[in-house]
Scaffold this motif. Sequence first.
Motif, PDB file in Angstrom:
ATOM      1  N   GLY A 282      63.191 -62.983 -96.369  1.00  0.00           N
ATOM      2  CA  GLY A 282      61.963 -63.146 -95.594  1.00  0.00           C
ATOM      3  C   GLY A 282      62.222 -63.079 -94.108  1.00  0.00           C
ATOM      4  N   GLY A 283      61.386 -62.364 -93.378  1.00  0.00           N
ATOM      5  CA  GLY A 283      61.551 -62.238 -91.938  1.00  0.00           C
ATOM      6  C   GLY A 283      62.559 -61.168 -91.571  1.00  0.00           C
ATOM      7  N   TYR A 284      63.239 -61.372 -90.433  1.00  0.00           N
ATOM      8  CA  TYR A 284      64.119 -60.352 -89.884  1.00  0.00           C
ATOM      9  C   TYR A 284      65.333 -60.992 -89.220  1.00  0.00           C
ATOM     10  N   ALA A 285      66.463 -60.301 -89.271  1.00  0.00           N
ATOM     11  CA  ALA A 285      67.589 -60.609 -88.391  1.00  0.00           C
ATOM     12  C   ALA A 285      67.380 -59.817 -87.100  1.00  0.00           C
ATOM     13  N   HIS A 286      67.810 -60.395 -85.985  1.00  0.00           N
ATOM     14  CA  HIS A 286      67.575 -59.764 -84.679  1.00  0.00           C
ATOM     15  C   HIS A 286      68.799 -59.985 -83.807  1.00  0.00           C
ATOM     16  N   ILE A 287      69.236 -58.941 -83.098  1.00  0.00           N
ATOM     17  CA  ILE A 287      70.321 -59.064 -82.129  1.00  0.00           C
ATOM     18  C   ILE A 287      69.822 -58.618 -80.767  1.00  0.00           C
ATOM     19  N   GLY A 288      70.349 -59.268 -79.737  1.00  0.00           N
ATOM     20  CA  GLY A 288      69.949 -58.942 -78.375  1.00  0.00           C
ATOM     21  C   GLY A 288      70.909 -59.552 -77.384  1.00  0.00           C
ATOM     22  N   GLN A 289      70.428 -59.788 -76.178  1.00  0.00           N
ATOM     23  CA  GLN A 289      71.275 -60.270 -75.089  1.00  0.00           C
ATOM     24  C   GLN A 289      70.466 -61.216 -74.216  1.00  0.00           C
ATOM     25  N   ILE A 290      71.019 -62.404 -73.957  1.00  0.00           N
ATOM     26  CA  ILE A 290      70.384 -63.329 -73.041  1.00  0.00           C
ATOM     27  C   ILE A 290      70.483 -62.747 -71.633  1.00  0.00           C
ATOM     28  N   ASP A 291      69.374 -62.733 -70.926  1.00  0.00           N
ATOM     29  CA  ASP A 291      69.305 -62.025 -69.647  1.00  0.00           C
ATOM     30  C   ASP A 291      68.701 -62.967 -68.606  1.00  0.00           C
ATOM     31  N   THR A 292      69.491 -63.934 -68.153  1.00  0.00           N
ATOM     32  CA  THR A 292      68.957 -64.986 -67.300  1.00  0.00           C
ATOM     33  C   THR A 292      69.240 -64.776 -65.817  1.00  0.00           C
ATOM     34  N   LEU A 293      69.989 -63.738 -65.469  1.00  0.00           N
ATOM     35  CA  LEU A 293      70.308 -63.516 -64.064  1.00  0.00           C
ATOM     36  C   LEU A 293      69.279 -62.585 -63.429  1.00  0.00           C
ATOM     37  N   ALA A 294      68.796 -62.965 -62.280  1.00  0.00           N
ATOM     38  CA  ALA A 294      67.812 -62.115 -61.616  1.00  0.00           C
ATOM     39  C   ALA A 294      68.442 -60.823 -61.094  1.00  0.00           C
ATOM     40  N   TYR A 295      69.638 -60.942 -60.496  1.00  0.00           N
ATOM     41  CA  TYR A 295      70.280 -59.775 -59.895  1.00  0.00           C
ATOM     42  C   TYR A 295      71.756 -59.755 -60.272  1.00  0.00           C
ATOM     43  N   PRO A 296      72.101 -59.337 -61.494  1.00  0.00           N
ATOM     44  CA  PRO A 296      73.515 -59.344 -61.898  1.00  0.00           C
ATOM     45  C   PRO A 296      74.269 -58.163 -61.298  1.00  0.00           C
ATOM     46  N   LEU A 297      74.672 -58.305 -60.040  1.00  0.00           N
ATOM     47  CA  LEU A 297      75.263 -57.182 -59.321  1.00  0.00           C
ATOM     48  C   LEU A 297      76.781 -57.244 -59.244  1.00  0.00           C
ATOM     49  N   VAL A 298      77.375 -58.416 -59.502  1.00  0.00           N
ATOM     50  CA  VAL A 298      78.825 -58.514 -59.410  1.00  0.00           C
ATOM     51  C   VAL A 298      79.433 -57.996 -60.702  1.00  0.00           C
ATOM     52  N   PRO A 299      80.668 -57.461 -60.649  1.00  0.00           N
ATOM     53  CA  PRO A 299      81.236 -56.801 -61.832  1.00  0.00           C
ATOM     54  C   PRO A 299      81.310 -57.687 -63.062  1.00  0.00           C
TER      55      PRO A 299
END
Length: 525
Positions: A282-299
């Motif tokens: 029942g339902g779905y498995a889901h994969i993704g990425q937590i994206d909490t940085l406004a400007y992730p510019l550093v390497p």
Amino acid sequence: MDTGRHTFMFSKSKFNTCFFLLLLVANMSFAQYFNRLYDYDTTHDWGGGVFMKNDTELFVTGVSVSPMSKWTQTNYTISLDGNMVLSKHRVARDSAWLYGGDYGQSKRIPDGGYLVPVVMQYSNPTTGYFYSMACLMKYKENGDTAFVKTYTDTTVYFERLLVCDVMPDGGFLGGGTHAMNVPSYYPALIVRTDTAGDTLWTRSYQKYPTQYAQTNAVIALPDGRIAAGLHSRYDIVTPALDVYYHFSPWFMLLDGDGHIIRDTVYGPKYGGGGRIYRDTVGGYAHIGQIDTLAYPLVPDSYRNMPCYIAHLDTNFRMSWETRFPYDDNGRRHPVVVKQLHDGNYLAVGASEKGPKIWAWAAKVNRNTGAIIWDWYYNSDSTNDNYFSDAAEKPDGSLVFVGASFNDTLPSYRRVFDVWLLGTDNNGCPSPLCFTDTSTTSAHVVQQPVRFTLFPNPTNGGFTVNAPYPGTISVCDLQGRVVFSAILRTGNNDLNLPQGISPGMYLCRYVCDKGENTVVKLSYQP
């Protein structure tokens, strides 16, 4: 190469050690372990999908670069023990490149054969643009090509099919993008075909008019409706005028004609796209990425943006979420989810660990999200390798497919090769991985924290010494969680539940610092 060591606790008694080894051998077939690279020619070959073809053979889909530097679709029939390539088929077009869709997106057709999403790319000499057509390919059971169908209305468009599925009536679904070269704000694309692969309808979906969207999953539901996972991209312009792209997960429930019944977009905390997989329970498995940085510019900013696996109900509401944070072993990145016979999830992908990419997989409890096991893998190469798909044999053992850069060959043959790895049902690629993995080059695991569990064997009560607060999950060898508890720093006195069967259990300790350790626990009431 530092392969690491996985720590397991055993009784000092020689009798108990022998008992454990005998039990291990009794539950494992040594034929399930293999580690094979298939170097067909001097070009690159990548494995994309793997299936149990029958009781003795595996079917592998993939991509190759032909001697004329053209990308081609390929498939291979390989013996179940990985020792022999029984056949290979290559599908090429003289004037086009045939790229594969997303990892693990080839599908088995119930009445025989296999469906593959493809991007067919051409060069337009008049405009100088590359353009492409969305494409579905069907392989026969023996690997011959049944059809190659394209879905386009003009060569000005840049269209791609990345995912596919098989409808209950035998027709097919494809999903991807549909876009003009200029401007690039293109909509997501879903194609519905009949059993011959001919178009019944196509639909375009776009959440915001000035941003592009892409279909990352199409799921044919038993009642004829369609679940779709997409991403909707929007641009963030930083004060320095750099542009950062955010990919919001977007989920839709469609009727059989592609009309929207339910439409759900996740907020900015979640990124990485709407990759979902139907859960047979029942339902779905889901994969993704937590994206909490406004400007992730550093390497190294991606270290603060962990990948996750989650369960969604039929309304796309999240039941639980398990993150794979950046640690000493890099950033674990799932690219596909499989559901195992016991109902739990198998996350398959890679880990970005320093300058090298390691293949990686984890088994996750379907009900709670608890990580049951979590392993890193290597071929005979010291360079990059990764997994793209996995199949489960009837006995529960696993076969992983991917690609590995083979640096053991002469320099003129150092290319990516199709890689198959056979493990037991706990993801172990060697019968010795429960005793000593320091010499197992195919197996790299996380460095354990200083964690102890005693007595072992136990008659039910045991003490866990935890260096940090965390949790412990006790699972049987089929991956079912029989007991779990929250741990404080120091000694924790615990008791196994009454009524469980005597035998071996896996104890997974996960601490709040993101580190984890697995211990084999013998229960002898």
